[in-house]
Every structure is written in C-alpha cells, then in structure tokens.
Design a protein around this motif. Structure first.
Motif, mmCIF file in Angstrom:
data_model
loop_
_atom_site.group_PDB
_atom_site.id
_atom_site.type_symbol
_atom_site.label_atom_id
_atom_site.label_comp_id
_atom_site.label_asym_id
_atom_site.label_seq_id
_atom_site.Cartn_x
_atom_site.Cartn_y
_atom_site.Cartn_z
ATOM 1 N N ILE A 6 0.840 -1.207 0.000
ATOM 2 C CA ILE A 6 0.000 0.000 0.000
ATOM 3 C C ILE A 6 0.871 1.251 0.000
ATOM 4 O O ILE A 6 0.644 2.197 -0.765
ATOM 5 C CB ILE A 6 -0.947 -0.012 1.208
ATOM 6 C CG1 ILE A 6 -1.988 -1.125 1.062
ATOM 7 C CG2 ILE A 6 -1.639 1.348 1.363
ATOM 8 C CD1 ILE A 6 -2.843 -1.331 2.294
ATOM 9 N N ALA A 7 1.888 1.256 0.860
ATOM 10 C CA ALA A 7 2.772 2.423 0.949
ATOM 11 C C ALA A 7 3.539 2.625 -0.352
ATOM 12 O O ALA A 7 3.695 3.762 -0.828
ATOM 13 C CB ALA A 7 3.732 2.254 2.123
ATOM 14 N N ALA A 8 4.032 1.535 -0.933
ATOM 15 C CA ALA A 8 4.796 1.641 -2.176
ATOM 16 C C ALA A 8 3.935 2.197 -3.306
ATOM 17 O O ALA A 8 4.381 3.050 -4.085
ATOM 18 C CB ALA A 8 5.366 0.272 -2.558
ATOM 19 N N VAL A 9 2.700 1.722 -3.412
ATOM 20 C CA VAL A 9 1.792 2.219 -4.446
ATOM 21 C C VAL A 9 1.480 3.695 -4.227
ATOM 22 O O VAL A 9 1.465 4.501 -5.176
ATOM 23 C CB VAL A 9 0.491 1.389 -4.468
ATOM 24 C CG1 VAL A 9 -0.557 2.055 -5.357
ATOM 25 C CG2 VAL A 9 0.772 -0.026 -4.955
ATOM 26 N N ALA A 10 1.262 4.079 -2.972
ATOM 27 C CA ALA A 10 0.924 5.477 -2.664
ATOM 28 C C ALA A 10 2.084 6.412 -3.006
ATOM 29 O O ALA A 10 1.896 7.455 -3.652
ATOM 30 C CB ALA A 10 0.553 5.607 -1.190
ATOM 31 N N VAL A 11 3.297 6.035 -2.596
ATOM 32 C CA VAL A 11 4.462 6.894 -2.870
ATOM 33 C C VAL A 11 4.760 6.915 -4.362
ATOM 34 O O VAL A 11 5.072 7.975 -4.933
ATOM 35 C CB VAL A 11 5.688 6.412 -2.073
ATOM 36 C CG1 VAL A 11 6.885 7.318 -2.362
ATOM 37 C CG2 VAL A 11 5.395 6.408 -0.582
#
Length: 503
Positions: free
Chosen positions: A364-369
């Motif tokens: 989730i964090a990787a996709v958001a960043v």
C-alpha cells in the motif's frame, strides 16, 4: 505543525501553477500532427498576419521543453510552432542509424524539419515569413535547414555546435550559450561569429547587417547551464530582440519567466510529501535496514562504483530500442547486485525475514508513494517541462528498465536506512553512483558522452526523491516502499526521456 506546512506547500503549488497557466493568456494553442510528428501551434491574440518561428528541441528533449520560447514569441506577435523530433517525446517513429556516425540521423531530422516547415508555411494567419530556432542537437539541424532555405529570415542557435556555418549562411544568425556551459560551446559560438567579424568577435556585440542577412551575434545567458539556458530571461530577451530586428517588428512585451514558478511548484510538491507521508501505514514494528558504520558503508558504496563501469566496459549493451537506456539499465542492475552482495558480506546477520513486517502495508505504501512521484509530479512535468506521459511503444521499455533500477534502489535504500545509519550515508552513496557513471563515460566517451548532459537531472532526482523516500522510511519504518517508488519513477523517467532508436 505538519498540517501548517502542508497548507503552505499546497498554497505554493497553486500559486505556481496559476502563474504558469498565465503564460498562455490570450493565445490560441492548437495541437496537430504532420505525418506522425506531433506539433503544437501558438498563435497570438491579434488576427494580423504574423511571421512563423519553427522551434526545435535538443537531444532527449521534447516540445514542452521549448514552451518558454513559444509563449514569449507568440505573446509578442509571432506564430510559434514546436514539435517532437523522431524518437523523442510522443513521436512514435524511432530514429534510425548510428548516433556516433551522425550523417544518417542528421539527414532524417533535417527532412522532418523540412516537412514541418512546409506545413507551417500553409498555416492560416502566416504572413509568409519564416525563422528557425534550435537547441543543442537541433542547433545544427536548424542551421542546415536555413542554409537550404534562403527565405528563412533569421536563425537562433542555442548551445550551438554546427560545422557547416559559413560567413554568409545562414542569414542573420544569433548564437546563445549559457555562461555556465562548457567552454567548448562558447568557443564554438565565437568561431561562428568570427566568420563574419574577421577574428575580432566578442560576446554581446552584433556584427554584419540585418538587411543583407550577414548579422551575427554571440549572447551569453548569465548564470545558466545547458538546460537552464532554455529558461533564462537573457535568452528570451536576446531571442525576441534578434527576431524583431531581422523581421522588422517593434516592441518588447511578455517575457516568459517560468523558471521561478516551476521551482516554487516543485519545492511545494517535495515539501507536501512530508506531511502526506504521515498517512502511510507502518509496515514494521521497529526500524529495519542495515545501518552500517562508515567503514563498511564506504566499502559497500565504493566497490560497485569502481567495478560496475569496468565490468561493463567491453560488454555489449545494445539490447533496447532506446538510446543509453540499455546501458543505464545494466549499470543500475549490476551496481545493485554488487551492492547487495557487499551488504550480505558486511552484514552477515542481515535477513529480511528476521524482522516482522506487513507485506500488505508495504505494498500500500509503495503504491501510494509511487503514485505521488509519477502521477502528481508527472502531470506538472508533462504540462510544463517535458514529455512524461508515455506512448504505448515506451511502456515495454519502462518495464525493462525497471528490472535494472529495482535491484539498485532496494540495495541502496537498505544500505542507507536503519536505526544505526550514518548521517550523510544517502548522499555518499549517490556521489559514488555519479562517480561510477563518470568513469563509464571516461572509458567509452564516444558511446556514452550524452550521459554527461543528464548528470544534473539525475542529481536533482536523487535529491528530490531521496527526501521523499526518507520520509517514507520514517513513516513505514521499512526501506522497501521508498525503494520501490524510486525504482518506478527512475525507470519511468529514463523510459520517457531518451530517444527511441533503431540501429
């Protein structure tokens, strides 16, 4: 505190975007194609017939990069036409030939400019007069075009190198060079002007006569380099005054100054990432990463920096239809593998499985960043800087390049993040990577010379997205989201920037 910083950053972004939008105030901007060449036409508000200025970008550029010229000239009564050369920007037709040989590609680019000019001559509102402007690679192309078409009233060559200039051709030639560009470009400008001045040329002086087409001048744009020259106030003013003198126009109105507003927007975008990073989910209960001391860190950083260019020196690196993208892919890949090996050797108890993590939260964090880096930054870049939205032919190239950037950024983020990581570790490893590219160029200058041009861009990307990955690490307590996001944005940037070429 973060809320306040976020509001200030958002305000800066909105102010900057509004000012950038004002650049086209009162203009008619239309997009079309000439064959498969994408073109954009900037028309002034006045309905009176106007001269047309053909504006050509340089190597690894696109028509967006030349907008400062187009908006400045159109707001001052000219029709300006920008376009994407073969293999560049959104032009789907690749260049063909050997870039080191030059003649085949030069002929193809000249033929393309000739086709665009033929369409420009037929534009409604044209008064029949034509001028040409080109940057870097295109400076030679517009010079050759003007020599083949004596009705071109004036030529502006920015960051010029053109061996075909004579004392009388092309007509009314202005040379603009950034004061911080390599001395060879300034010397080339003086050589060109001296053909008319008889060996007494100096920067800032006009020689010859506009009436008979022999006018020549070298203008130095203060405080700018090879890319900054395209945003310089000096460049815009000198260009406008030169074309006015050559074409008998009067007045000096709007001058594009987007450099300051772009800086404000991107500073706001980077700053906004700090409060937004607080929304990222924590993926680990405690900070993960290698956290090496200075001695093992430098061993892990310097070793791949020295070995990578040596190992790739004689290796065939032409496997992608994108100039230099294939070499950069291999450089990132090998550098990352060597860094990973050094990490495992110097930090033998390093094991990703030893730290409990939530892979769902990492994803989730990787996709958001990644979305913030590519979509948010990409919209602004594509609109005001250079082509960032890939055509279908470039998507497989981006995926292939990511196979190289992913190992590098995963290894580097793990190396420079962690509770024991030394301050300045990230900066040190990036310096080593740039040093490695410099060694590669020194070993193979004919093939890799153009890498020198993009080093400032890589440095800026390291700085900007390095800050964002740092804040991502602080929020998630894991280096992987920032690594995946950086790998994605670098692969994307390389994949959309370098020209497609069929050898």
């Amino acid at each position: 505190m973060k809320l306040f910083i976020g509001l200030v950053a958002a305000t800066a972004i909105l102010i900057g975007l509004y000012q950038l939008h004002l650049g086209t105030a009162g203009l008619s901007v239309t997009r079309n194609t000439v064959g498969e060449t994408p073109v954009t036409i900037f028309r002034p508000q006045s309905t009176a017939p106007a001269p047309v200025v053909l504006i050509a970008h340089g190597f690894a550029g696109s028509q967006q990069l030349m907008q400062p010229f187009a908006e400045t000239l159109a707001r001052n009564g000219y029709m300006a036409l920008t376009f994407d050369f073969l293999g560049h920007g959104r032009n789907p037709t690749p260049m063909r030939g050997d870039v080191t040989e030059g003649k085949t590609i030069t002929a193809a680019l000249l033929a393309e400019l000739t086709d665009v000019a033929a369409a420009a001559r037929k534009l409604p509102g044209s008064d029949g007069r034509l001028a040409a402007l080109g940057h870097s690679m295109a400076s030679d192309i517009v010079v050759r075009f003007a020599q083949a078409n004596p009705d071109v009233a004036a030529t502006v060559a920015v960051s010029v190198f053109s061996p075909v200039v004579t004392a009388t051709s092309p007509r009314n030639l202005l040379v603009v060079v950034g004061a911080l560009e390599p001395a060879m470009l300034r010397n080339e400008g003086l050589r060109i002007v001296n053909l008319t001045a008889g060996g007494t040329a100096s920067a800032g002086e006009t020689y010859g006569d506009f009436l008979d087409g022999t006018a020549r001048k070298l203008a130095l744009a203060r405080g700018v380099e090879h890319i900054g020259v395209l945003y310089s106030h000096d460049t815009m003013v000198e260009t406008l005054r030169w074309l006015n003198a050559a074409l008998g126009k009067q007045g000096e109105g709007f001058i594009d100054n987007r450099g300051r507003w772009l800086a404000l927007v991107f500073l706001g975008m980077i700053t906004l990432a700090w409060p937004l990073s607080s929304l990222l989910p924590a993926a680990s209960p405690m900070p993960a990463g290698a956290g090496l001391g200075w001695k093992p860190l430098l061993i892990a950083a310097v070793t791949p920096a020295l070995l990578t260019p040596l190992m790739l020196w004689k290796m065939p690196t032409d496997f992608l239809s994108i100039l230099l993208g294939d070499y950069l892919t291999l450089h990132f890949l090998l550098y990352g593998v060597l860094t990973g090996i050094a990490l495992l050797y110097l930090h033998s108890d390093l094991s990703p499985g030893a730290m409990p993590v939530s892979w769902k939260r990492i994803a989730i964090a990787a996709v958001a960043v990644s979305a913030y880096n590519i979509v948010a930054f990409g919209f602004i870049i594509d609109t005001y800087v250079f082509s960032f939205l890939p055509i279908p032919a470039r998507l497989p190239l981006i995926a292939a390049i990511a196979c190289g950037t992913l190992p590098y950024f995963v290894a580097d983020e793990w190396l420079t993040r962690g509770k024991h990581a030394r301050r300045g570790a990230y900066t040190a490893t990036k310096f080593c990577f740039l040093l490695s590219l410099a060694i590669a160029v020194a070993l193979n200058p004919m093939k890799l010379f153009f890498l020198v041009i993009i080093v400032p861009a890589i440095l800026l990307l390291f700085m900007a997205f390095g800050l964002i990955s740092r804040w991502s690490y602080a929020a998630t307590r894991h280096p992987l989201p920032g690594a995946l996001a950086n790998a994605a944005v670098f692969a994307w940037g390389i994949g959309v920037t370098f020209p497609m070429i069929v050898r």
